[in-house]
Design a protein around this motif. Structure first.
Motif, PDB file in Angstrom:
ATOM      1  N   VAL A  53       0.861  -1.180   0.000  1.00 52.95           N
ATOM      2  CA  VAL A  53       0.000   0.000   0.000  1.00 52.95           C
ATOM      3  C   VAL A  53       0.901   1.235   0.000  1.00 52.95           C
ATOM      4  O   VAL A  53       1.739   1.405   0.889  1.00 52.95           O
ATOM      5  CB  VAL A  53      -0.925   0.015   1.229  1.00 52.95           C
ATOM      6  CG1 VAL A  53      -1.788   1.268   1.240  1.00 52.95           C
ATOM      7  CG2 VAL A  53      -1.799  -1.235   1.241  1.00 52.95           C
ATOM      8  N   HIS A  54       0.731   2.091  -1.005  1.00 57.30           N
ATOM      9  CA  HIS A  54       1.584   3.262  -1.173  1.00 57.30           C
ATOM     10  C   HIS A  54       1.241   4.332  -0.141  1.00 57.30           C
ATOM     11  O   HIS A  54       0.123   4.384   0.384  1.00 57.30           O
ATOM     12  CB  HIS A  54       1.385   3.822  -2.588  1.00 57.30           C
ATOM     13  CG  HIS A  54       2.397   4.825  -3.009  1.00 57.30           C
ATOM     14  ND1 HIS A  54       2.254   6.170  -2.771  1.00 57.30           N
ATOM     15  CD2 HIS A  54       3.581   4.684  -3.661  1.00 57.30           C
ATOM     16  CE1 HIS A  54       3.291   6.813  -3.265  1.00 57.30           C
ATOM     17  NE2 HIS A  54       4.120   5.943  -3.809  1.00 57.30           N
ATOM     18  N   ALA A  57      -1.871   6.255  -1.119  1.00 57.70           N
ATOM     19  CA  ALA A  57      -2.891   5.350  -1.665  1.00 57.70           C
ATOM     20  C   ALA A  57      -4.288   5.949  -1.661  1.00 57.70           C
ATOM     21  O   ALA A  57      -5.002   5.902  -2.666  1.00 57.70           O
ATOM     22  CB  ALA A  57      -2.885   4.036  -0.887  1.00 57.70           C
ATOM     23  N   TYR A  58      -4.715   6.518  -0.545  1.00 56.96           N
ATOM     24  CA  TYR A  58      -6.085   7.010  -0.416  1.00 56.96           C
ATOM     25  C   TYR A  58      -6.099   8.515  -0.684  1.00 56.96           C
ATOM     26  O   TYR A  58      -5.498   9.298   0.053  1.00 56.96           O
ATOM     27  CB  TYR A  58      -6.635   6.724   0.973  1.00 56.96           C
ATOM     28  CG  TYR A  58      -6.472   5.291   1.416  1.00 56.96           C
ATOM     29  CD1 TYR A  58      -6.724   4.236   0.531  1.00 56.96           C
ATOM     30  CD2 TYR A  58      -6.039   4.971   2.701  1.00 56.96           C
ATOM     31  CE1 TYR A  58      -6.562   2.925   0.932  1.00 56.96           C
ATOM     32  CE2 TYR A  58      -5.884   3.657   3.102  1.00 56.96           C
ATOM     33  CZ  TYR A  58      -6.137   2.628   2.215  1.00 56.96           C
ATOM     34  OH  TYR A  58      -5.978   1.329   2.604  1.00 56.96           O
ATOM     35  N   TYR A 320     -11.448   1.209  -4.479  1.00 57.60           N
ATOM     36  CA  TYR A 320     -10.117   1.607  -4.024  1.00 57.60           C
ATOM     37  C   TYR A 320      -9.194   0.399  -3.916  1.00 57.60           C
ATOM     38  O   TYR A 320      -8.067   0.408  -4.425  1.00 57.60           O
ATOM     39  CB  TYR A 320     -10.199   2.322  -2.674  1.00 57.60           C
ATOM     40  CG  TYR A 320     -10.342   3.824  -2.766  1.00 57.60           C
ATOM     41  CD1 TYR A 320      -9.334   4.668  -2.331  1.00 57.60           C
ATOM     42  CD2 TYR A 320     -11.499   4.408  -3.274  1.00 57.60           C
ATOM     43  CE1 TYR A 320      -9.462   6.054  -2.398  1.00 57.60           C
ATOM     44  CE2 TYR A 320     -11.643   5.786  -3.346  1.00 57.60           C
ATOM     45  CZ  TYR A 320     -10.624   6.609  -2.911  1.00 57.60           C
ATOM     46  OH  TYR A 320     -10.761   7.980  -2.989  1.00 57.60           O
ATOM     47  N   LEU A 324      -5.777  -0.576  -6.093  1.00 59.79           N
ATOM     48  CA  LEU A 324      -4.479  -0.719  -5.436  1.00 59.79           C
ATOM     49  C   LEU A 324      -3.890  -2.103  -5.657  1.00 59.79           C
ATOM     50  O   LEU A 324      -2.663  -2.263  -5.703  1.00 59.79           O
ATOM     51  CB  LEU A 324      -4.613  -0.424  -3.946  1.00 59.79           C
ATOM     52  CG  LEU A 324      -5.028   1.013  -3.597  1.00 59.79           C
ATOM     53  CD1 LEU A 324      -5.295   1.138  -2.100  1.00 59.79           C
ATOM     54  CD2 LEU A 324      -3.976   2.015  -4.039  1.00 59.79           C
ATOM     55  N   GLU A 325      -4.736  -3.106  -5.793  1.00 62.22           N
ATOM     56  CA  GLU A 325      -4.252  -4.468  -6.061  1.00 62.22           C
ATOM     57  C   GLU A 325      -3.755  -4.640  -7.487  1.00 62.22           C
ATOM     58  O   GLU A 325      -3.124  -5.657  -7.798  1.00 62.22           O
ATOM     59  CB  GLU A 325      -5.380  -5.479  -5.806  1.00 62.22           C
ATOM     60  CG  GLU A 325      -5.773  -5.614  -4.353  1.00 62.22           C
ATOM     61  CD  GLU A 325      -7.111  -6.304  -4.166  1.00 62.22           C
ATOM     62  OE1 GLU A 325      -7.455  -6.616  -3.015  1.00 62.22           O
ATOM     63  OE2 GLU A 325      -7.830  -6.511  -5.173  1.00 62.22           O
ATOM     64  N   PHE A 329      -1.020   3.430  -7.575  1.00 61.22           N
ATOM     65  CA  PHE A 329      -0.416   3.856  -6.315  1.00 61.22           C
ATOM     66  C   PHE A 329      -1.243   4.900  -5.585  1.00 61.22           C
ATOM     67  O   PHE A 329      -1.102   5.060  -4.377  1.00 61.22           O
ATOM     68  CB  PHE A 329       1.018   4.357  -6.524  1.00 61.22           C
ATOM     69  CG  PHE A 329       1.144   5.694  -7.209  1.00 61.22           C
ATOM     70  CD1 PHE A 329       1.175   6.866  -6.477  1.00 61.22           C
ATOM     71  CD2 PHE A 329       1.268   5.774  -8.593  1.00 61.22           C
ATOM     72  CE1 PHE A 329       1.308   8.099  -7.103  1.00 61.22           C
ATOM     73  CE2 PHE A 329       1.400   6.992  -9.228  1.00 61.22           C
ATOM     74  CZ  PHE A 329       1.416   8.167  -8.486  1.00 61.22           C
ATOM     75  N   THR A 330      -2.112   5.634  -6.290  1.00 57.05           N
ATOM     76  CA  THR A 330      -3.012   6.560  -5.617  1.00 57.05           C
ATOM     77  C   THR A 330      -4.374   6.518  -6.283  1.00 57.05           C
ATOM     78  O   THR A 330      -4.465   6.482  -7.517  1.00 57.05           O
ATOM     79  CB  THR A 330      -2.457   7.996  -5.617  1.00 57.05           C
ATOM     80  OG1 THR A 330      -3.346   8.862  -4.877  1.00 57.05           O
ATOM     81  CG2 THR A 330      -2.300   8.559  -7.017  1.00 57.05           C
TER      82      THR A 330
END
Length: 688
Positions: A53-54, A57-58, A320, A324-325, A329-330
């Motif tokens: 998880v970057h 990410a969120y 989300y 991410l999977e 990265f965001t």
């Protein structure tokens, strides 16, 4: 998409109206007790890694037309939801906005929304900015000046920059929603000019990460080839920019043209697996056309139907984590505040069609939103992510055998494991049975968080066991399991790379930290199962005997002398090469597309010394959403994803050393990746 240019109604509504708006969103009517569905089996494989998880990410979008974008409570709400990236100055306003004068000719600029005010909010939230450099009406010099002001003068350390917003909406393909003053509005012109932006910006600060704009498969104008162009947007931009930009950006708004009904909300909730296919196609195109794997940024995403209903919260969680999977990265929700567009009722819930995740407190048709800055369900769908997956944690493979129950899983940095369960059924509770590979839970009750229908907050509990759970209807549940006591696993190897050759594919990786492992093991992911492909004491392994044209996703794990496995590396995905010396070769090219359809040509070459007559060509579409609508040059038949074509009279024979061409019009639901293996009369051909 037009949605990227949010209508600046928010800035036009009078402040007294906003202040006086009273909550009028009533609770949904009481529901009958939920039905109980059959038991769902969920499988989590801690040895099948999907990447970390970057730190950014969120994310979310903020816009200069929003008078409430810098309210102090907004920074607190960002922090509460773990929003770590905030994009500025707001969708298509990115191609209007001149940062130095804080103006957007033709648009609306609200007071107190300048760049420094934005940065104060971002810093108060503990987040970092993602900034859109004005490509459409700006210049490379203006963008470089912004980098200088941000990172040299003010020392803000702005890391992520985009070159324009949805610049393909500049009229080149017919629709005009994005401002673009360039005389040449083609993708080739964007690629040429974007290079000037990248070089000018990095000359000021070489540490910045600069991204360029791509289209997402299955959404117009992806695949369209306009008059005078030699290829579509992505096939033009990727090869020109991949060597100099640091990432590519895409946007996704499922349900754009779907009526606002309960049944269509179900389609929205079913859409995230399609996002995985779209992102896989973009990454494959970048690798093939750009020569390297690159991260993606999903800088705009939102539900386009049922925006303020509970379903939007479920969609946010699922979308989300799916992104991410799959190499993103965001993920940045569009947007923080927006505006009321249409009042409707969906399955007993009021929907204002307000795409923001915080209310503006507006009224329309005598119906008012909750007070300004009240979180909508989409906010809570993002907020609950922080209870399961934090920056630095590792995403791992998980799946359920019930399509209405989505599952995601995370191996946390402290060794614990979190499972995210999304029940998309509005009326049915599902009992779930969980099984784990590569992880042994302790005997302590898991820590759970739930966001259920009608709730305005997330509820925490410590109850139940690690192997069974019942999911309420229309809910997101996270459960975090502590690991059984035991030796700490060795560090994971570094991110692998793959290089194909005639004799196989060589996978290489940086060594794991700490003591030298006894050996490294390379595993293939097949669903939630992992299959050992080979072991070595070195930091590379050549994989032979691979299925030609098959896609492989592999992880590398280290095993110590006591036999314990490390955590998995980040994955690498590659396509096994087809035989370079085959007696036949096939070139497959998509020549046109329009979002839900495409045209492809297939050229078959006979490399043998004798003519080939009465031939049959067979291939398989990589995803279920592709199909042949009509074909030319022969008779086309299909069964599921499998396609066959036999020639017409005019090309019944392929002469020695010669070629024949056939083609078809295809239909697609979302992604439409190219087939990777073709068989001529049963012989696997070289794919060109």
């Amino acid at each position: 998409m037009r949605r990227a240019l949010a209508v600046p109604l928010a800035a036009l509504v009078a402040a007294p109206l906003l202040a006086a708006a009273a909550p009028a969103q009533s609770s949904p009517p009481p529901l009958a007790p939920p039905a109980r569905g059959g038991t769902v089996t969920v499988t989590v494989n801690a040895n099948a890694g999907l990447g970390a998880v970057h730190e950014a990410a969120y994310g979310a979008n903020a816009a200069i037309w929003d008078a409430h974008m810098n309210d102090p409570v907004v920074a607190r709400l960002y922090r509460r939801a773990g929003i770590a990236a905030v994009r500025y100055p707001g969708g298509s306003y990115g191609d209007l906005y001149h940062w130095e004068t804080h103006t957007a000719p033709g648009g609306t600029v609200a007071p107190g929304t300048d760049f420094d005010a934005f940065m104060r909010t971002v810093r108060a939230a503990g987040a970092q900015p993602v900034v859109i450099a004005n490509y459409g009406t700006g210049t490379p010099e203006e963008a470089a000046g912004w980098v200088r002001y941000a990172n040299v003068v003010k020392k803000y350390g702005v890391k992520y920059w985009e070159i324009g917003n949805e610049i393909y909406g500049n009229g080149h393909y017919g629709a005009t929603w994005e401002s673009d003053d360039h005389q040449d509005k083609s993708p080739a012109a964007y690629a040429r000019n974007a290079l000037d932006f990248v070089r000018a910006m990095k000359a000021v600060d070489p540490a910045v990460k600069v991204g360029a704009v791509l289209t997402i498969p299955g959404s117009w104008p992806d695949g369209v080839v306009a008059a005078g162009d030699s290829a579509n947007w992505n096939h033009t931009v990727i090869p020109a920019l991949a060597s100099e930009v640091d990432f590519f950006t895409v946007h996704w708004y499922p349900g754009t043209s779907i009526p606002d009904t309960t049944g269509d909300v179900a389609k929205l909730l079913a859409s995230p697996p399609g996002l995985a296919e779209m992102l896989a196609q973009v990454r494959a195109d970048v690798a093939a056309l750009g020569g390297r794997d690159m991260p993606l940024a999903l800088t705009e995403v939102a539900s386009n139907i049922g925006r303020n209903t509970h379903a939007a919260g479920l969609f946010a969680t699922d979308a989300y984590l799916t992104a991410l999977e799959n190499g993103v990265f965001t993920v940045d929700w569009f947007d923080t505040h927006n505006a009321v567009e249409k009042i409707s009722t969906i399955d007993g819930e009021t929907d204002f069609q307000d795409i923001g995740f915080l209310s503006l407190g507006q009224c329309a048709d005598g119906v008012c939103e909750p007070p300004v800055n009240t979180p909508f369900p989409s906010y809570h769908g993002i907020e609950i992510l922080g209870t399961a997956a934090r920056p630095g944690d590792d995403l791992i493979r998980a799946a359920s055998d019930q399509s209405k129950v989505a599952v995601h899983a995370v191996r946390r940095a402290d060794g614990d494991l979190s499972v995210v369960l999304v029940n998309k059924d509005p009326a049915t509770a599902y009992p779930v049975r969980l099984r784990y590979d590569g992880f042994t839970p302790s005997g302590r009750p898991p820590v759970t968080y739930a966001f259920t229908r009608g709730a305005t907050s997330i509820v925490r509990a410590e109850q139940g066991g690690p192997y069974a759970r019942t999911l309420p209807p229309y809910s997101v549940t996270t459960m975090t399991l502590s690991a059984a006591k035991g030796p700490k696993p060795a560090p994971a190897p570094g991110t692998p790379t793959a290089r194909g050759a005639a004799d196989g594919v060589t996978v290489s990786w940086p060594a794991a930290g700490g003591p030298r492992p006894d050996r490294y093991e390379v595993y293939r992911q097949v669903g939630t199962e992992t299959t050992l492909l080979g072991t070595t004491r070195d930091t590379s392994l050549t994989l032979r005997g691979l299925e030609p044209g098959a896609a492989y996703t592999v992880n590398v794990l280290a095993r110590d002398r006591a036999g314990r496995l490390s955590r998995p590396s980040a994955p690498v995905t590659f396509t096994a090469p087809t035989p370079p010396d085959s007696a036949c070769a096939v070139r497959y090219r998509v020549t046109q597309g329009w979002g839900r359809g495409f045209v492809a040509t297939v050229t078959v070459t006979n490399r043998g010394a004798a003519d080939v007559s009465g031939w049959t060509l067979a291939f398989r579409f990589p995803v279920a959403g592709e199909r042949v609508s009509s074909g030319s040059g022969g008779t086309w038949t299909s069964e599921g994803q499998d396609v066959r074509v036999v020639p017409g009279e005019q090309n019944a024979t392929i002469p020695a050393g010669g070629s024949v061409g056939v083609g078809f019009v295809g239909a697609n639901e979302g992604a439409y990746p190219s087939p990777t293996v073709f068989r001529l009369n049963g012989t696997v051909c070289s794919t060109l």
